[in-house]
Design an enzyme around this catalytic site. Sequence first.
Site, short mmCIF file in Angstrom:
data_model
loop_
_atom_site.label_atom_id
_atom_site.label_comp_id
_atom_site.label_asym_id
_atom_site.label_seq_id
_atom_site.Cartn_x
_atom_site.Cartn_y
_atom_site.Cartn_z
N ASP A 295 30.92 37.09 36.15
CA ASP A 295 31.72 36.57 36.94
C ASP A 295 32.72 37.52 37.54
OD1 ASP A 295 30.70 33.69 36.62
OD2 ASP A 295 32.02 33.69 35.03
N ALA A 296 33.09 38.43 36.90
CA ALA A 296 34.01 39.52 37.56
C ALA A 296 33.56 40.88 37.01
CB ALA A 296 35.37 39.41 36.54
#
Length: 309
Positions: free
Chosen positions: A35-36
């Site tokens: 996600d990051a």
Amino acid sequence: HAIDVRDIKDPDPLNITYPPAVPLPAAEEVFDLFDAFIFDCDGVLWRDSDVIDGALEALRELRASGKRVFFVSNNSTKSRDTYVRRLVQLGFEAHEDEIYSSAWSAAAYLEKIKFTRKAYVVGHRGIVEELTAVGIEAIGAEDHAPHHDLETLRQWTPDPEVGAVVVGMDYNINYRKLTYAQRYLSSKECLFVATNTDASFPGQDGVIFPGGGSIVHSVSVSTGREPVVTGKPHSLILERICTKYQLDPQRTLMIGDRLETDILFGRRGNLRTLLVMTGVTTDELLKGSRLQPDFVAPSVASLVPSAKQ
């Protein structure tokens, strides 16, 4: 090199022999896994003023897919504001709250311990600007030109309000600055803070230059003191990012070109790690290292989905 024992988790990644890195999966799978994405800059997104092929496209695809993007650099010559301008100039989208430099980390450390005195800076404006932003008066930096008269240096009187020496990359390092730093640090009450201890950094055409660590170690040798190191691979930056943005470490990918800073930074924070081969690490260095990333790729272009290549 200097390791701040307060940052070492148990077991320390430096004491573990990791399995060899595996090739990065297809970009589509990577997008599902994470996600990051935390990017080092020099040697990952650019070399000197040359953007690495595929870097702009990779960042655009990540943002278009709703991924969080952060830039974490041990280059202390630039403040976050300057980094935003640098990234935009090179064609990247960037926002100040996504950028964490080692100049920022030094200022954040001093702010965290409620430091209120002046700081003497061996380095550039980036450190001064970040210190100023947290209310710390900084002297030195680019104001101290070379001075070769030993008698004048001997008669120099240190500023009694200086309570810390902050050392980072300094393209204009000279004997005057080293003498001033040494004199301040002769007092045990004076803090010794280093932005990073990188041995080198990559330039254009494969040229490797001495890094900030060469400056830091000069001060260490002359004073017999070891600094508190605030940049990668130490934990201050990652703790701030994870706390502020509630990141899940196992769904966060650290991308860098250097094993002993970028990959160790990720391993210490329990992130997944990707080494790209566009910076200072060679195939030989990677094969001979106990510290291994999870994944390895030729460049960040591997993050561009095949349909967009």
